[in-house]
Design an enzyme around this catalytic site. Structure first.
Site, mmCIF file in Angstrom:
data_model
loop_
_atom_site.group_PDB
_atom_site.id
_atom_site.type_symbol
_atom_site.label_atom_id
_atom_site.label_comp_id
_atom_site.label_asym_id
_atom_site.label_seq_id
_atom_site.Cartn_x
_atom_site.Cartn_y
_atom_site.Cartn_z
ATOM 1 N N ARG A 176 0.807 -1.217 0.000
ATOM 2 C CA ARG A 176 0.000 0.000 0.000
ATOM 3 C C ARG A 176 0.848 1.279 0.000
ATOM 4 O O ARG A 176 0.411 2.307 -0.478
ATOM 5 C CB ARG A 176 -0.955 -0.006 1.204
ATOM 6 N N CYS A 280 0.015 0.755 15.948
ATOM 7 C CA CYS A 280 -0.163 -0.418 16.805
ATOM 8 C C CYS A 280 0.012 -0.045 18.272
ATOM 9 O O CYS A 280 -0.351 -0.800 19.149
ATOM 10 C CB CYS A 280 0.815 -1.506 16.424
ATOM 11 N N GLU A 382 -9.616 -5.068 16.956
ATOM 12 C CA GLU A 382 -8.882 -3.839 16.640
ATOM 13 C C GLU A 382 -9.670 -3.045 15.585
ATOM 14 O O GLU A 382 -10.101 -3.616 14.589
ATOM 15 C CB GLU A 382 -7.525 -4.247 16.075
HETATM 16 P P1 NAD Z 1 -1.571 -6.752 7.204
HETATM 17 O O1 NAD Z 1 -1.552 -7.925 8.108
HETATM 18 O O2 NAD Z 1 -2.719 -6.569 6.277
HETATM 19 O O3 NAD Z 1 -0.274 -6.770 6.261
HETATM 20 C C1 NAD Z 1 1.021 -6.985 6.779
HETATM 21 C C2 NAD Z 1 1.871 -7.648 5.709
HETATM 22 O O4 NAD Z 1 1.317 -8.928 5.407
HETATM 23 C C3 NAD Z 1 1.945 -6.871 4.407
HETATM 24 O O5 NAD Z 1 3.260 -6.880 3.935
HETATM 25 C C4 NAD Z 1 0.998 -7.624 3.491
HETATM 26 O O6 NAD Z 1 1.386 -7.572 2.137
HETATM 27 C C5 NAD Z 1 1.082 -9.039 4.002
HETATM 28 N N1 NAD Z 1 -0.169 -9.786 3.807
HETATM 29 C C6 NAD Z 1 -1.419 -9.267 3.692
HETATM 30 N N2 NAD Z 1 -2.314 -10.252 3.537
HETATM 31 C C7 NAD Z 1 -1.635 -11.414 3.570
HETATM 32 C C8 NAD Z 1 -2.026 -12.789 3.485
HETATM 33 N N3 NAD Z 1 -3.296 -13.137 3.349
HETATM 34 N N4 NAD Z 1 -1.062 -13.714 3.571
HETATM 35 C C9 NAD Z 1 0.219 -13.367 3.725
HETATM 36 N N5 NAD Z 1 0.642 -12.090 3.818
HETATM 37 C C10 NAD Z 1 -0.269 -11.116 3.741
HETATM 38 O O7 NAD Z 1 -1.361 -5.477 8.142
HETATM 39 P P2 NAD Z 1 -1.485 -3.946 7.738
HETATM 40 O O8 NAD Z 1 -2.921 -3.623 7.537
HETATM 41 O O9 NAD Z 1 -0.516 -3.608 6.684
HETATM 42 O O10 NAD Z 1 -0.959 -3.254 9.076
HETATM 43 C C11 NAD Z 1 -1.789 -2.981 10.168
HETATM 44 C C12 NAD Z 1 -1.736 -4.083 11.198
HETATM 45 O O11 NAD Z 1 -0.399 -4.251 11.652
HETATM 46 C C13 NAD Z 1 -2.545 -3.753 12.433
HETATM 47 O O12 NAD Z 1 -3.175 -4.930 12.879
HETATM 48 C C14 NAD Z 1 -1.498 -3.288 13.427
HETATM 49 O O13 NAD Z 1 -1.854 -3.421 14.781
HETATM 50 C C15 NAD Z 1 -0.379 -4.198 13.086
HETATM 51 N N6 NAD Z 1 0.893 -3.668 13.552
HETATM 52 C C16 NAD Z 1 1.481 -4.286 14.609
HETATM 53 C C17 NAD Z 1 2.673 -3.797 15.104
HETATM 54 C C18 NAD Z 1 3.350 -4.474 16.255
HETATM 55 O O14 NAD Z 1 4.520 -4.240 16.454
HETATM 56 N N7 NAD Z 1 2.673 -5.323 17.013
HETATM 57 C C19 NAD Z 1 3.276 -2.680 14.518
HETATM 58 C C20 NAD Z 1 2.636 -2.078 13.431
HETATM 59 C C21 NAD Z 1 1.441 -2.590 12.956
#
Ligand code: NAD
Length: 498
Positions: A176, A280, A382
């Site tokens: 994104r 997060c 969330e």
């Molecule tokens: P997301 O889970 O949609 O995506 C994260 C990554 O996974 C991306 O690189 C994406 O391309 C990949 N991805 C997406 N769908 C997938 C699938 N079906 N199979 C395999 N890989 C896949 O997360 P997001 O929307 O980009 O980010 C927000 C989320 O991240 C929130 O839940 C937030 O709380 C979390 N977050 C956690 C922390 C932490 O340290 N705990 C830090 C930042 C964000």
């Protein structure tokens, strides 16, 4: 249309030819396209990484540190450009985007000290004529899969530590907002890193699965939502890899009756609504202790929230900008509706918000929901938007129990003037990172970052000493140098404590 390509030595174009659209969330228009890679492309990246990694691992740590020092300088010089690019794809305001770059930069600063932190342990005379030493060696090739919400900081958490420790690194950023990760990789080469040491491959699930299944990738660090984190953790571990996978969050801010409410309201305005709640470590749940605290807090919160200015991401006066995509805007608004249907009181409603002149942007007004209870789905999950929920607790015990029982355990904060209550809370609460009068307790780079329960799968945190542990393995050497006398006095003796 601007094209965002993979950053690799070989084969920048995806063989599959799929593309993903990158929005400008402030205008609601597509501003670029990113190529989506596949297993064939990943193979090429891994082949390059395998070529360059041994020489990098053999480069002495002070020379590796010099590259990190230069990289730090280049990031500082390019801060404005990086922040503007980040802000235009993510939607967070430029100052916030600078914070995103800055918090990643701090991990690079920590990595500049790699000669010091990599020093091993040595025991002279562990047995007769026997010495033992332990040293940390790189794993080989590491990979990072990162979320959209911190496109600079989280990649740097990972590759800063992994590469300084002697690994090659393949980054798969969020599709994104992938431009800043590519720009960072370009600056890293400019800083003197060998080409191919840090490569960026773009993609979606197809690329993630290719990474999880690649035999030559030794370790994977993931940050994203919990279901995907869990999936990545299981599949990676099944394939014999070292995996750490950070997930979602629902952080609580406990407000004790003696708290400085003006300070709390100020902190909450930033922590719940900053970056449109897409952090997060945001504080989307506030837990006032006692009805009187709840009423006093609410009275102060309402005008403060109404005063928040929502604007385009490059508006210097905006407190926060749009959310990342139209789908995400729809999902957050749906959560507000669910909360309403569950019996929550919508005190301030951000649904249907339109910014004049930018009606197509993905804006959501700040939202305050009172009388939320632990039974509600909108509390359990969330939301990841500019939405603050009030969950009233009758006493301190209930306030400790709420975040402790929640499925997520990333961060939590307590606001109080009572040192005993704060200490008691910090030691008992079942959450990984605790703030005491600190709303967003992200540990500095020389400590480590990581949540508990469904906020983190695996047993090591990001960056700091935990990060170093994750990206290295310990070699233990027991050595003995006989004098060659040949009278049997040099017969091998297993060292014992005696
Ligand atoms: P997301 O889970 O949609 O995506 C994260 C990554 O996974 C991306 O690189 C994406 O391309 C990949 N991805 C997406 N769908 C997938 C699938 N079906 N199979 C395999 N890989 C896949 O997360 P997001 O929307 O980009 O980010 C927000 C989320 O991240 C929130 O839940 C937030 O709380 C979390 N977050 C956690 C922390 C932490 O340290 N705990 C830090 C930042 C964000």
């Amino acid at each position: 249309m601007r094209q965002v390509n993979h950053f690799m030595v070989d084969g920048a174009a995806s063989s599959a030819g799929r593309k993903h659209q990158i929005w400008n969330p402030s205008t609601g228009e597509v501003q670029a396209e990113v190529a989506l890679g596949d297993a064939v492309l990943l193979d090429k990246a891994v082949a390059t990484a395998k070529k360059v990694q041994p020489a990098w691992a053999a480069t002495n740590p002070q020379k590796r540190a010099r590259v990190m020092f230069k990289f730090k300088e280049l990031i500082e010089q390019n801060m404005q450009e990086l922040a503007e690019l980040l802000s235009s794809e993510h939607g967070k305001v430029v100052d916030d985007a600078k914070g995103d770059v800055q918090r990643g930069l701090e991990v690079i600063e920590y990595a500049c000290g790699i000669p010091q932190v990599l020093k091993g342990e040595y025991t002279l005379g562990a047995g007769p004529g026997i010495d033992v030493y332990s040293s940390r060696q790189p794993l080989g090739i590491g990979a990072g899969i990162t979320p959209f919400n911190f496109p600079a900081m989280i990649p740097m958490w990972m590759f800063g530590m992994a590469i300084a420790a002697g690994n090659a690194f393949i980054l798969k950023p969020s599709e994104r907002d992938p431009s800043v990760p590519v720009r960072l990789a370009e600056l890293f080469v400019e800083a003197g890193a060998p080409e191919g040491l840090l490569q960026v491959v773009h993609g979606d699930k197809e690329m993630v699965d290719a990474i999880l299944d690649h035999a030559d990738i030794a370790a994977i660090s993931f940050v994203g939502s919990s279901d995907i984190a869990h999936y990545v953790y299981k599949r990676g571990v099944d394939n014999g890899k070292r995996v750490q996978a950070m997930g979602g969050a629902k952080n609580h801010g406990i407000v004790m009756p003696d708290a400085d409410l003006d300070q709390v309201v100020n902190d909450l305005a930033g922590a719940a609504f900053g970056s449109a709640g897409e952090r997060c470590m945001a504080l989307p749940v506030v837990v006032p202790v006692g009805e009187d605290t709840a009423e006093r807090l609410k009275e102060k919160l309402i005008p403060a929230i109404n005063a928040l200015r929502v604007g385009v991401s490059n508006d210097p006066d905006a407190h926060y900008g749009p959310v990342v995509t139209p789908e995400h805007k729809a999902r957050v608004e749906e959560w507000i509706t669910i909360a309403e249907q569950e019996g929550g009181d919508i005190v301030i409603d951000g649904r249907g918000f339109e910014l004049q002149g930018h009606e197509k942007g993905f804006f959501i007004g700040p939202t305050l929901i009172d009388n939320v209870t632990p039974q509600m789905k909108s509390y359990q999950e969330e939301i990841f938007g500019p939405v603050l929920q009030i969950v009233r607790a009758k006493d301190f015990e209930e306030a400790v129990k709420l975040p402790s029982d929640h499925q997520y355990g990333n961060g939590v904060a307590i606001f109080t003037r009572n040192g005993h209550a704060a200490r008691e809370f910090a030691s008992r609460v079942n959450v990984g990172m605790v703030g005491i009068n600190v709303p967003i307790p992200v540990p500095v780079s020389y400590h480590s970052f990581g949540g508990w329960k469904r906020s983190g799968f695996g047993d090591t945190d990001q960056y700091g000493t935990e990060g170093l542990k994750f990206w290295t393995k310990v070699k233990k050497v027991t050595q003995r140098w006989p004098d060659g006398g040949g009278d049997g006095s040099n017969a091998f003796v297993i060292p014992t404590m005696g």
